[in-house]
Enzyme design. Structure first.
Site, PDB file in Angstrom:
ATOM      1  N   GLU A 207       1.117  -1.177  -0.057  1.00 46.08           N
ATOM      2  CA  GLU A 207       0.083   0.097   0.024  1.00 46.08           C
ATOM      3  C   GLU A 207       0.852   1.185  -0.102  1.00 46.08           C
ATOM      4  OE1 GLU A 207      -1.097   2.982   1.668  1.00 46.08           O
ATOM      5  OE2 GLU A 207      -2.166   2.120   3.288  1.00 46.08           O
TER       6      GLU A 207
ATOM      7  N   CYS B 295      -2.543   7.685   5.160  1.00 44.03           N
ATOM      8  CA  CYS B 295      -2.503   7.355   3.617  1.00 44.03           C
ATOM      9  C   CYS B 295      -3.600   7.987   2.854  1.00 44.03           C
ATOM     10  CB  CYS B 295      -2.723   5.759   3.495  1.00 44.03           C
ATOM     11  SG  CYS B 295      -1.513   4.790   4.802  1.00 44.03           S
TER      12      CYS B 295
END
Lengths: 527, 527
Positions: free
Chosen positions: A264, A301
């Site tokens: 990720e 994120c």
């Protein structure tokens, strides 16, 4: 702290044969914390992967209930860590205590969610096609299928979530739930935190009589490469930068046996403000959006790094309001000096670009991150200018004004893959948003309406993933119960006697699973 | 044949701008068949991928029922192809008519299985976590998840299954079912067959009013590289050699946006003959095994290439019986001259190895493949000698005698990943086979007891996959309904109004799906 402080966790024991000594730093002062950590030696990396490989046959063969109890025991061990633990995490990361307490609850909640998944058993994907001895031209044999953990998993934790995306975080929980032992590479930004959490996991493993080596952890710069290349490792979980994640993917793909990497990486999380919403509540949105941009010093994120709208008087007013709100936000301490340097560099690049105007934000100070607002020419987005496609990790966002709806769609089309994409709109806006949703479905793993992407629910339906470069494989998620699927593979058993089948596939359905039997979901025993 | 003969299939039309002209050969005589095929030009490769990308938004948005009807229409179009079609396939592949008729039925059956999957709807993976407005400390928003096709898929068919693993074969069926348009690279070994099947698919697409470009096909040597590197392509399906599959994997991993490759490549499919079975029915097994080795001239991915047993008088007798049976088998024509050359090369390498004895088989003729039997020293397996780990594609197998059970386990441990692994045993053998099964679960995608691996059922529980190098990703299967999962990714919808949700996630459950609602499977509407 015992005399093992700073040593690797290998096969249930501790080890320190490597050099040099590493130090964890106070995120606010930059001072070294007491104690030191040993860099894992090549032999220790090998030993950790080998310990995981040895633990694998026994661990994956345990009944799901045993693994569920293990995960719950880890959760309980985390929950009872005292105030000194919270203080330690805060010291290493500069994150506030309330946030760390919340993150700890999320981390133990995540472990408990995977315990539920183990008891529910749908992750086993049990399928049974019964024999059809009378079928012509050929009889059909009894064929059954269920899923099995891939083998030892290497996990690389994130700087920004020292608990929830780290040692006992989502990737570790998903891998352990799948029956895969873990070798965790401790993040250099919070090694003391990692050590305390690893010790909690190992205590839980001992209490639950798990095989030694079910969880291992190594410290050190550059040790990840040897780990990913180790033949015992069968999959990789990673949360971090595009550069770091892509390097791991490339290494994994170049192995004699390539292995899957779930990285990720980078997402700018576009937020699209639609005209009705601007007219109805532009000022409120400016305030909410500014709060989302600076939440946790922008170190999420899913931080909204791009705000899009179509030209109008209301949009101009909204940009002014956002400008005022961002200008009001105080500077904050970042996770560590490296993060601050990267942020300052990213902000300087945006400032230096001819097509980008600086709208708000104090001059970048040496010690803290000042929130910033920029406005970029639409043409930069339409041309997929790399600077606008890359995440600037920290409390900054870029506004882009598009001429019309068609240009908005074109700009979104030019974007890379994202973890999230958000629409802010009133019912009239949404009635016409079908085209936007259809496009955004291919750009992001999670679409939000009238919310902000910075909160990520841990649940069955969550997707924290998305097309490249948001992740390396859009078919996975690193948050939520679906995360377990990344670490499983199907195995088929043809014409097997009951005694040799996994329990999930026994005629009597002892695990009470919902199985696909001759194409129909059923909990019935096989007659 | 129309005047479009030999042209590419692009976006529902035909195109021939490239050079050179390619010819398909009669597999028995090596003579060129009438007509020629145009090598796809770089612009045509681009046009085919672009046509697939244009078709994608419309195609993936169709209700599953529409795609099901499309697959069934393709099946019907294949089923009505006449005797001239069967004769053509036989001519291009040297496979017998009965086999081709069976393979056609399998191919259309496979398409119909995916139609069932589409109607069943479990591939959508619908999950709903309802809002919890009262939750503390933070309310939970409504979060829903379902799965979506990845985008255009490039498919590379196999030489050995001109229908079932080719133009309208399993990968194409799975991709279309998932909502992914396909660009198929026609295999040079059966271009005329590919053209007839592609024309059937395009007729079905027109009848079902599918978007132009839902299926495209290109001819030519080396055009696959440009296809896999094309930015529009989002996944790859491949059946073929380890070298070819690995090359595609490496290309896909090196793209600016890496994409998943599902390559089914190399497997030697070990068969373990246990002592009780040898004592009870060694001679019968020798006959059955010889038949499996030479079936279809040994040109199956699941051909048994390695036979293992523990030293005993019975095992020696069995090897002698197998020797006699293999010596009895006639030579057969292979798929094409290249396949025969590879086979002759593989056989010569086995013959030349000092640790391998030739037990049976006529001298390799120039035109047909003679079945062969070899025996190799156990030490070669234990040392993972590459020659024994690699598939020799054709009617040959290698026997290895192990000293004892421990050596058998060690030899299996040293094997690479396999599509299948088979145990032949009596009840007493199987009562003690737990250790073998536990080991083989990590070596193969499908485990068989008392059967032969050459038959692959197309069903929900089948796995035609396995650890590397059997495939590039052990989490997939290229046969059976689970194959659709390779081409899907999850998308999450947070706080969405009904009208903007995919039908699968509507409150009323209009598709009648079994959904995971707040962690429980349910077909109920959401209240």
């Amino acid at each position: 702290m015992t005399s093992y402080a700073g040593q690797q966790f290998i096969g249930g024991a501790r080890s320190a044969t490597g050099q040099p000594l590493l130090h964890s730093l106070d995120a606010r002062t930059g001072e070294a914390l007491p104690g030191a950590f040993y860099q894992a030696s090549p032999a220790e990396v090998d030993a950790a992967a080998t310990a995981a490989a040895r633990a694998y046959p026994g661990f994956r063969a345990l009944a799901p209930e045993r693994r569920a109890a293990f995960l719950e025991t880890i959760a309980a061990e985390l929950d009872v860590l005292g105030e000194d633990f919270i203080a330690l995490v805060c010291r290493e990361t500069a994150l506030p205590a309330a946030r760390i307490q919340g993150e700890r609850a999320r981390t133990s909640g995540q472990l408990r969610l995977f315990a539920e998944v183990l008891r529910r058993g749908d992750f086993l994907g049990a399928r049974i096609d019964r024999a059809q001895p009378q079928r012509t031209p050929l009889p059909r044999l009894d064929i059954r299928q269920c899923r099995l953990g891939l083998g030892p998993v290497a996990v690389f934790g994130a700087s920004n979530f020292p608990l929830a995306f780290s040692t006992a975080g989502g990737d570790t929980a998903a891998a352990l739930a799948a029956g895969c032992p873990v070798v965790f590479k401790a993040h250099s930004g919070h090694m003391a935190t990692a050590q305390a959490v690893a010790a909690a996991i190992v205590r839980a493993a001992e209490r639950c009589k798990m095989p030694a080596g079910v969880f291992n952890m190594i410290f050190g710069a550059g040790v990840g490469e040897a780990l990913v290349k180790h033949p015992a490792i069968q999959a990789v979980g990673f949360t971090g930068s595009l550069k770091g994640g892509r390097a791991l993917c490339d290494m994994a793909a170049a192995r004699a046996q390539p292995i899957p990497v779930f990285a990720e990486m980078s997402s700018i999380n576009p937020v699209i403000v639609l005209p009705g919403a601007l007219a109805q509540r532009g000022e409120a949105i400016a305030g909410e959006l500014a709060a989302s941009v600076v939440l946790g010093c922008g170190q999420f994120c899913t931080n909204p790094g791009l705000v899009l709208g179509v030209r109008s008087a209301q949009f101009s007013a909204f940009v002014e309001q956002l400008q005022a709100r961002i200008a009001d936000q105080p500077a904050q301490t970042m996770l560590n000096a490296g993060t601050l340097r990267s942020y300052a560099h990213g902000v300087a690049q945006l400032k230096a670009h001819a097509g980008i105007r600086h709208l708000a934000g104090a001059e970048q100070a040496a010690e803290q991150a000042s929130p910033q607002l920029f406005q970029a020419d639409a043409q930069l987005l339409l041309n997929a200018e790399p600077l606008l496609q890359e995440e600037v990790f920290g409390p900054t966002t870029v506004v882009v004004e598009l001429t019309d709806r068609a240009e908005l769609l074109a700009a979104l089309h030019a974007l890379g893959g994202q973890l999230t994409a958000t629409l802010l709109g009133e019912p009239d806006d949404l009635a016409e948003a079908g085209d936007l949703v259809a496009l955004l479905e291919h750009k992001a793993g999670r679409l939000l309406i009238n919310g902000y992407p910075t909160g990520v629910e841990v649940s069955d339906a969550m997707v924290h993933g998305g097309p490249y470069p948001a992740t390396s494989d859009s078919r996975g998620t690193s948050v939520g119960s679906l995360a377990i699927e990344r670490f499983l593979r199907p195995v088929c058993y043809q014409n097997f006697p009951q005694a040799l089948l996994p329990e999930a596939l026994h005629d009597g359905n002892p695990l009470g699973l919902l199985r696909l039997v001759d194409g129909q979901p059923s909990r019935d025993p096989i007659r």
